[in-house]
Design a protein around this motif. Structure first.
Motif, mmCIF file in Angstrom:
data_model
loop_
_atom_site.group_PDB
_atom_site.id
_atom_site.type_symbol
_atom_site.label_atom_id
_atom_site.label_comp_id
_atom_site.label_asym_id
_atom_site.label_seq_id
_atom_site.Cartn_x
_atom_site.Cartn_y
_atom_site.Cartn_z
ATOM 1 N N ALA A 1 -9.929 5.249 -4.620
ATOM 2 C CA ALA A 1 -10.049 5.868 -5.940
ATOM 3 C C ALA A 1 -9.491 4.973 -7.044
ATOM 4 C CB ALA A 1 -9.320 7.214 -5.943
ATOM 5 N N GLY A 2 -8.878 3.854 -6.666
ATOM 6 C CA GLY A 2 -8.333 2.920 -7.650
ATOM 7 C C GLY A 2 -6.858 3.123 -7.950
ATOM 8 N N ASN A 3 -6.202 4.057 -7.261
ATOM 9 C CA ASN A 3 -4.770 4.274 -7.458
ATOM 10 C C ASN A 3 -3.986 3.164 -6.788
ATOM 11 O OD1 ASN A 3 -5.248 6.862 -8.681
ATOM 12 N ND2 ASN A 3 -5.651 7.634 -6.640
ATOM 13 N N GLU A 4 -2.913 2.717 -7.436
ATOM 14 C CA GLU A 4 -2.091 1.643 -6.881
ATOM 15 C C GLU A 4 -0.785 2.204 -6.334
ATOM 16 O OE1 GLU A 4 -1.768 -1.214 -10.097
ATOM 17 O OE2 GLU A 4 -3.303 -2.401 -9.109
ATOM 18 N N PHE A 5 -0.351 1.644 -5.215
ATOM 19 C CA PHE A 5 0.877 2.051 -4.547
ATOM 20 C C PHE A 5 1.700 0.818 -4.230
ATOM 21 C CE2 PHE A 5 -2.297 5.207 -3.615
ATOM 22 C CZ PHE A 5 -1.637 6.417 -3.664
ATOM 23 N N VAL A 6 3.017 0.982 -4.208
ATOM 24 C CA VAL A 6 3.925 -0.063 -3.753
ATOM 25 C C VAL A 6 4.456 0.416 -2.411
ATOM 26 C CG1 VAL A 6 6.026 -1.347 -4.221
ATOM 27 C CG2 VAL A 6 4.571 -0.627 -6.103
ATOM 28 N N ASP B 267 2.199 4.250 -8.120
ATOM 29 C CA ASP B 267 2.506 3.567 -9.383
ATOM 30 C C ASP B 267 2.298 4.486 -10.587
ATOM 31 O OD1 ASP B 267 3.104 1.368 -11.079
ATOM 32 O OD2 ASP B 267 0.972 1.059 -11.375
ATOM 33 N N ALA B 268 1.279 5.330 -10.558
ATOM 34 C CA ALA B 268 0.971 6.188 -11.697
ATOM 35 C C ALA B 268 1.969 7.340 -11.842
ATOM 36 C CB ALA B 268 -0.439 6.749 -11.556
ATOM 37 N N VAL C 181 4.326 -4.611 -0.703
ATOM 38 C CA VAL C 181 2.973 -5.056 -0.992
ATOM 39 C C VAL C 181 2.317 -4.014 -1.893
ATOM 40 C CG1 VAL C 181 2.013 -3.963 1.085
ATOM 41 C CG2 VAL C 181 0.827 -5.879 0.073
ATOM 42 N N TRP C 182 1.464 -4.492 -2.798
ATOM 43 C CA TRP C 182 0.676 -3.594 -3.640
ATOM 44 C C TRP C 182 -0.573 -3.201 -2.856
ATOM 45 C CZ3 TRP C 182 2.002 -1.410 -8.131
ATOM 46 C CH2 TRP C 182 3.038 -1.968 -8.856
ATOM 47 N N VAL C 183 -0.895 -1.902 -2.859
ATOM 48 C CA VAL C 183 -2.079 -1.387 -2.163
ATOM 49 C C VAL C 183 -2.867 -0.547 -3.150
ATOM 50 C CG1 VAL C 183 -2.876 0.064 -0.270
ATOM 51 C CG2 VAL C 183 -0.846 -1.330 0.032
ATOM 52 N N LYS C 184 -4.180 -0.719 -3.161
ATOM 53 C CA LYS C 184 -5.051 0.083 -4.017
ATOM 54 C C LYS C 184 -5.964 0.903 -3.118
ATOM 55 C CE LYS C 184 -6.534 -1.643 -7.864
ATOM 56 N NZ LYS C 184 -7.269 -2.333 -8.933
ATOM 57 N N ASP C 185 -6.009 2.239 -3.331
ATOM 58 C CA ASP C 185 -6.883 3.077 -2.515
ATOM 59 C C ASP C 185 -8.301 3.070 -3.075
ATOM 60 O OD1 ASP C 185 -6.802 4.798 -4.690
ATOM 61 O OD2 ASP C 185 -5.796 6.427 -3.637
#
Length: 58
Positions: free
Chosen positions: A20-25, A48-49, A14-18
């Protein structure tokens, strides 16, 4: 020879956004609630970054 195990099934991500706007898988089973993922839970995810994207200019 290395011991290889067969996966028991497909892992769902699942994609998750914290905040601060950072995206994680993240693997879905690593989180209690994808909308409220804690920083501790995000350690089990891929930022992701920070992952190299060689074919996307990174």
């Amino acid at each position: 020879m290395a011991d290889v195990s067969t996966p028991k099934g497909r892992t769902q991500f699942v994609w998750v956004k914290d905040k601060a706007g950072n995206e994680f898988v993240c693997p879905i089973d690593a989180l209690k609630d994808a909308k409220e993922a804690s920083p501790e839970e995000l350690k089990n995810c891929v930022d992701d970054a920070k992952s190299p994207q060689p074919y996307a200019g990174g």
